[in-house]
Design an enzyme around this catalytic site. Structure first.
Site, PDB file in Angstrom:
ATOM      1  N   GLU A  50       0.844  -1.190   0.000  1.00 57.93           N
ATOM      2  CA  GLU A  50       0.000   0.000   0.000  1.00 57.93           C
ATOM      3  C   GLU A  50       0.884   1.246   0.000  1.00 57.93           C
ATOM      4  O   GLU A  50       1.915   1.286   0.672  1.00 57.93           O
ATOM      5  CB  GLU A  50      -0.911  -0.005   1.230  1.00 57.93           C
ATOM      6  N   ASP A  52       0.056   5.343   0.464  1.00 59.71           N
ATOM      7  CA  ASP A  52      -1.087   6.179   0.832  1.00 59.71           C
ATOM      8  C   ASP A  52      -0.782   7.666   0.852  1.00 59.71           C
ATOM      9  O   ASP A  52       0.242   8.094   1.398  1.00 59.71           O
ATOM     10  CB  ASP A  52      -1.567   5.828   2.252  1.00 59.71           C
ATOM     11  N   GLU A  54      -3.174  10.449   2.543  1.00 61.89           N
ATOM     12  CA  GLU A  54      -4.405  10.638   3.310  1.00 61.89           C
ATOM     13  C   GLU A  54      -4.483  12.093   3.765  1.00 61.89           C
ATOM     14  O   GLU A  54      -3.560  12.592   4.409  1.00 61.89           O
ATOM     15  CB  GLU A  54      -4.423   9.691   4.515  1.00 61.89           C
ATOM     16  N   GLN A  67      -1.110  13.160   5.442  1.00 59.70           N
ATOM     17  CA  GLN A  67      -0.372  12.019   5.982  1.00 59.70           C
ATOM     18  C   GLN A  67      -0.010  11.085   4.841  1.00 59.70           C
ATOM     19  O   GLN A  67      -0.839  10.788   3.983  1.00 59.70           O
ATOM     20  CB  GLN A  67      -1.215  11.271   7.011  1.00 59.70           C
ATOM     21  N   ASN A  69       1.880   7.201   3.962  1.00 66.62           N
ATOM     22  CA  ASN A  69       2.197   5.938   4.623  1.00 66.62           C
ATOM     23  C   ASN A  69       2.554   4.904   3.556  1.00 66.62           C
ATOM     24  O   ASN A  69       2.120   5.017   2.408  1.00 66.62           O
ATOM     25  CB  ASN A  69       1.010   5.453   5.454  1.00 66.62           C
ATOM     26  N   THR A  78       4.188  -2.193  11.325  1.00 69.95           N
ATOM     27  CA  THR A  78       5.029  -1.002  11.423  1.00 69.95           C
ATOM     28  C   THR A  78       4.433   0.076  10.533  1.00 69.95           C
ATOM     29  O   THR A  78       4.518  -0.004   9.311  1.00 69.95           O
ATOM     30  CB  THR A  78       6.475  -1.294  10.977  1.00 69.95           C
ATOM     31  N   GLY A  79       3.803   1.073  11.154  1.00 68.96           N
ATOM     32  CA  GLY A  79       3.284   2.185  10.382  1.00 68.96           C
ATOM     33  C   GLY A  79       4.416   3.122   9.994  1.00 68.96           C
ATOM     34  O   GLY A  79       5.246   3.479  10.832  1.00 68.96           O
TER      35      GLY A  79
END
Length: 241
Positions: A50, A52, A54, A67, A69, A78-79
């Site tokens: 993924e 991202d 956001e 944000q 990611n 683990t973000g």
């Protein structure tokens, strides 16, 4: 909006350049999230990738946070979040939000200004997104996490929350399960300067580096690489060379 709404591309892509012009909802938008992202959770539910963008509504009027990611091979434990303040009012007109993804790096851009680069190297290789992904654009209620852990949930007295999308670009290698993911056939119509294998996309130019340093120095207020409370041992790509 009680659950959300979204769009998804008809094709899946192996690397490419993906961009959308977005105008965000005005007014009190705490808890509302507009996302533009790549994912393959439908194909790989246990080890998905993924990438991202956001856009997080905030408790202050017309205050939005961006944000970013990244997950690779199901690395959701683990973000890899980073957050920046936008340097303009994103509700007044369209702005371009873009993702460049190839075998060398992932670059997030706002109005063509790089705001984050995630380099593919030995430290990040195990969590680097590498499988074909679809492109998504969504609006949804993220009250549980988007604003200080749910302190300021969506207030539907201010609905409807309208996000406008335009000038969407998806230029990359359309996934063909019968063709190796490492190749991008010329029949796709891409030029020799496509974002998959063009030399100018291998690394940032000096002008882009200057923009990246400005954005991170002036606008970034959270990076997982500096969150020693959350991670007693920082992820390997956070360690200085």
């Amino acid at each position: 909006m009680s659950s959300g709404s979204g769009l998804v591309s008809r094709s899946k892509y192996n690397y490419g350049f993906f961009s959308a012009a977005i105008k965000l909802p005005s007014g009190f938008t705490s808890g509302v999230v507009i996302a533009f992202y790549l994912s393959n959770a439908d194909l790989y539910p246990h080890n998905h990738d993924e990438i991202d963008i956001e856009l997080l509504g905030h408790e202050k009027r017309r205050d939005w946070v961006m944000q970013t990611n990244i997950y690779g091979n199901g690395s959701v434990h683990t973000g890899r979040e980073e957050k920046i303040y936008l340097w303009f009012d994103p509700t007044q007109q369209f702005h371009q939000y873009s993702i460049l993804w190839n075998s060398h790096h992932i670059v997030f851009l706002v109005d063509n200004v790089p705001v984050r680069e995630f380099v593919h190297n030995s430290a990040s290789s195990s969590v680097y997104p590498s499988k074909p992904m679809s492109v998504f654009a969504t609006i949804w209620d993220a009250s549980e996490w988007a604003t200080h852990g749910g302190k300021y949930p969506v207030n539907y007295q201010y609905a409807p929350f309208v996000a406008s999308f335009g000038e969407m670009e998806m230029e990359g290698c359309v996934w063909n399960p019968n063709v190796s993911a490492a190749s991008c056939p010329r029949s796709s119509g891409l030029s020799s300067l496509d974002p998959v294998e063009g030399q100018e996309f291998v690394k940032l130019s000096q002008e882009q580096i200057n923009g990246l340093e400005w954005a991170r120095g002036k606008l970034m207020f959270y990076s997982y690489c500096k969150d020693t409370t959350r991670y007693k041992v920082l992820p390997p790509e956070c360690k200085p060379n």
